[in-house]
Write a protein that holds these residues in place. Structure first.
Motif, PDB file in Angstrom:
ATOM      1  N   LYS A  88       0.750  -1.063  -0.135  1.00 43.71           N
ATOM      2  CA  LYS A  88       0.087   0.006  -0.076  1.00 43.71           C
ATOM      3  C   LYS A  88       0.756   1.195   0.195  1.00 43.71           C
ATOM      4  O   LYS A  88       0.697   2.160  -0.705  1.00 43.71           O
ATOM      5  CB  LYS A  88      -0.884   0.084   1.340  1.00 43.71           C
ATOM      6  CG  LYS A  88      -2.081  -1.083   1.210  1.00 43.71           C
ATOM      7  CD  LYS A  88      -2.778  -0.885   2.668  1.00 43.71           C
ATOM      8  CE  LYS A  88      -3.683  -2.372   2.526  1.00 43.71           C
ATOM      9  NZ  LYS A  88      -4.392  -2.331   3.853  1.00 43.71           N
ATOM     10  N   THR A  89       2.015   1.320   0.900  1.00 41.33           N
ATOM     11  CA  THR A  89       2.842   2.294   0.653  1.00 41.33           C
ATOM     12  C   THR A  89       3.357   2.485  -0.417  1.00 41.33           C
ATOM     13  O   THR A  89       3.876   3.817  -1.006  1.00 41.33           O
ATOM     14  CB  THR A  89       3.871   2.373   1.836  1.00 41.33           C
ATOM     15  OG1 THR A  89       3.126   2.047   3.457  1.00 41.33           O
ATOM     16  CG2 THR A  89       4.920   3.376   2.126  1.00 41.33           C
ATOM     17  N   GLN A  90       3.942   1.448  -1.284  1.00 47.01           N
ATOM     18  CA  GLN A  90       4.529   1.324  -2.461  1.00 47.01           C
ATOM     19  C   GLN A  90       3.653   2.070  -3.509  1.00 47.01           C
ATOM     20  O   GLN A  90       3.863   3.077  -4.308  1.00 47.01           O
ATOM     21  CB  GLN A  90       5.149   0.099  -2.973  1.00 47.01           C
ATOM     22  CG  GLN A  90       5.713   0.158  -4.156  1.00 47.01           C
ATOM     23  CD  GLN A  90       6.139  -1.175  -4.564  1.00 47.01           C
ATOM     24  OE1 GLN A  90       5.806  -2.228  -4.150  1.00 47.01           O
ATOM     25  NE2 GLN A  90       6.930  -1.314  -5.667  1.00 47.01           N
ATOM     26  N   ARG A  91       2.302   1.558  -3.331  1.00 43.37           N
ATOM     27  CA  ARG A  91       1.120   2.017  -4.372  1.00 43.37           C
ATOM     28  C   ARG A  91       0.815   3.525  -4.194  1.00 43.37           C
ATOM     29  O   ARG A  91       1.102   4.320  -5.225  1.00 43.37           O
ATOM     30  CB  ARG A  91       0.039   1.208  -4.358  1.00 43.37           C
ATOM     31  CG  ARG A  91      -1.167   1.736  -4.973  1.00 43.37           C
ATOM     32  CD  ARG A  91      -2.547   0.989  -4.358  1.00 43.37           C
ATOM     33  NE  ARG A  91      -2.722   1.612  -3.126  1.00 43.37           N
ATOM     34  CZ  ARG A  91      -3.722   1.150  -2.168  1.00 43.37           C
ATOM     35  NH1 ARG A  91      -4.334   0.345  -2.801  1.00 43.37           N
ATOM     36  NH2 ARG A  91      -3.804   1.691  -1.175  1.00 43.37           N
ATOM     37  N   ASP A  92       0.911   3.908  -2.941  1.00 41.32           N
ATOM     38  CA  ASP A  92       0.609   5.291  -2.639  1.00 41.32           C
ATOM     39  C   ASP A  92       1.844   6.125  -3.134  1.00 41.32           C
ATOM     40  O   ASP A  92       1.391   7.261  -3.941  1.00 41.32           O
ATOM     41  CB  ASP A  92       0.294   5.470  -1.140  1.00 41.32           C
ATOM     42  CG  ASP A  92      -1.079   4.784  -0.668  1.00 41.32           C
ATOM     43  OD1 ASP A  92      -1.926   4.359  -1.742  1.00 41.32           O
ATOM     44  OD2 ASP A  92      -1.329   4.763   0.389  1.00 41.32           O
ATOM     45  N   LYS A  93       2.722   5.819  -2.925  1.00 44.69           N
ATOM     46  CA  LYS A  93       4.012   6.631  -3.244  1.00 44.69           C
ATOM     47  C   LYS A  93       4.094   6.798  -4.905  1.00 44.69           C
ATOM     48  O   LYS A  93       4.269   7.830  -5.451  1.00 44.69           O
ATOM     49  CB  LYS A  93       5.308   5.914  -2.835  1.00 44.69           C
ATOM     50  CG  LYS A  93       6.475   6.994  -3.199  1.00 44.69           C
ATOM     51  CD  LYS A  93       7.797   6.269  -2.388  1.00 44.69           C
ATOM     52  CE  LYS A  93       8.848   7.103  -2.987  1.00 44.69           C
ATOM     53  NZ  LYS A  93      10.200   6.399  -2.238  1.00 44.69           N
ATOM     54  N   PHE A  94       3.989   5.467  -5.311  1.00 41.85           N
ATOM     55  CA  PHE A  94       3.908   5.693  -6.996  1.00 41.85           C
ATOM     56  C   PHE A  94       2.823   6.426  -7.652  1.00 41.85           C
ATOM     57  O   PHE A  94       3.054   6.879  -8.505  1.00 41.85           O
ATOM     58  CB  PHE A  94       3.858   4.099  -7.278  1.00 41.85           C
ATOM     59  CG  PHE A  94       3.962   3.718  -8.892  1.00 41.85           C
ATOM     60  CD1 PHE A  94       5.425   3.613  -9.380  1.00 41.85           C
ATOM     61  CD2 PHE A  94       2.958   3.956  -9.819  1.00 41.85           C
ATOM     62  CE1 PHE A  94       5.454   3.479 -10.617  1.00 41.85           C
ATOM     63  CE2 PHE A  94       3.012   3.700 -11.139  1.00 41.85           C
ATOM     64  CZ  PHE A  94       4.510   3.502 -11.720  1.00 41.85           C
TER      65      PHE A  94
END
Length: 174
Positions: A88-94
Motif C-alpha cells: 500500500k505504501t509503495q502504491r501510494d508513493k507510486f
C-alpha cells in the motif's frame, strides 16, 4: 555459447523498455474489458512484473499508454485487503509520483502552447531557449545520461548571454 547467455542478451539495447511498454498495453487492454472477460491472474502478474522492473521510464510510459488507449491504468488491481502495508505504501508513493508528473506535464504543455520561442542556441556545452512574449523565460539544459538537467529563470535586465552563461555554469556542475 550457452542458451542461457543468448536468452539474456539484449537484441536492440532497449529490450527492457519495449517489454515494459508491451506489458502496459496488455494491462490497459485487459483492464478495458468487461469484468467477466478479464484474465485477472495474468493481468495481476503483468502488473507485478512492471512494478518489479520499474525504471525512470515507467511513469512516462504509463502516461503515454493512457493517452493512446484512453484508459487509466492501475498497477495494483488487487483489493486493499490483499495488499500488505508495504504494498500500500509503495502504491501510494507510486501513484503520488504519477499524479505529480501528470500535473507537471499538463502545466508544461499549457505553458509551451502559450509561449513562443524567440531565441535559442548553445553556450559552453548547454543549450538554451528563450520563450514567451510578455514575460520571457530562459531555459538552459543539457543531457546527462538518459535525463535532462536544467534551470529556468525569467529574462530580466541582465543581458541574455550573461544570464545563459550563469545558468549554464550551474547546469554543467549538476
Amino acid at each position: 555459447m550457452s542458451r542461457r547467455k543468448n536468452a539474456a542478451k539484449s537484441i536492440t539495447g532497449r529490450d527492457g523498455y519495449f517489454v515494459n511498454q508491451a506489458l502496459l498495453y496488455g494491462i490497459a487492454h485487459i483492464q478495458s474489458l468487461p469484468d467477466h472477460m478479464q484474465e485477472w491472474n495474468n493481468m495481476r502478474d503483468m502488473c507485478l512484473i512492471v512494478r518489479t522492473r520499474a525504471s525512470v521510464f515507467t511513469i512516462p510510459q504509463i502516461i503515454a499508454v493512457e493517452q493512446h488507449t484512453w484508459k487509466s491504468l492501475t498497477l495494483w488491481p488487487e483489493p486493499d485487503e490483499y495488499l500488505t502495508d508495504e504494498d500500500k505504501t509503495q502504491r501510494d508513493k507510486f501513484t503520488a509520483n504519477l499524479d505529480q508528473l501528470k500535473t507537471d506535464l499538463d502545466q508544461f504543455m499549457r505553458h509551451m502552447e502559450s509561449s513562443r520561442k524567440i531565441a535559442s542556441g548553445e553556450i559552453g556545452g548547454a543549450k538554451y531557449e528563450v520563450r514567451g512574449e510578455t514575460h520571457p523565460r530562459v531555459y538552459v539544459y543539457r543531457k546527462v545520461g538518459n535525463d535532462f538537467v536544467g534551470k529556468v529563470t525569467q529574462l530580466g535586465a541582465m543581458p541574455l548571454e550573461g544570464l545563459v552563461r550563469t545558468l549554464a555554469a550551474e547546469v554543467l556542475r549538476a
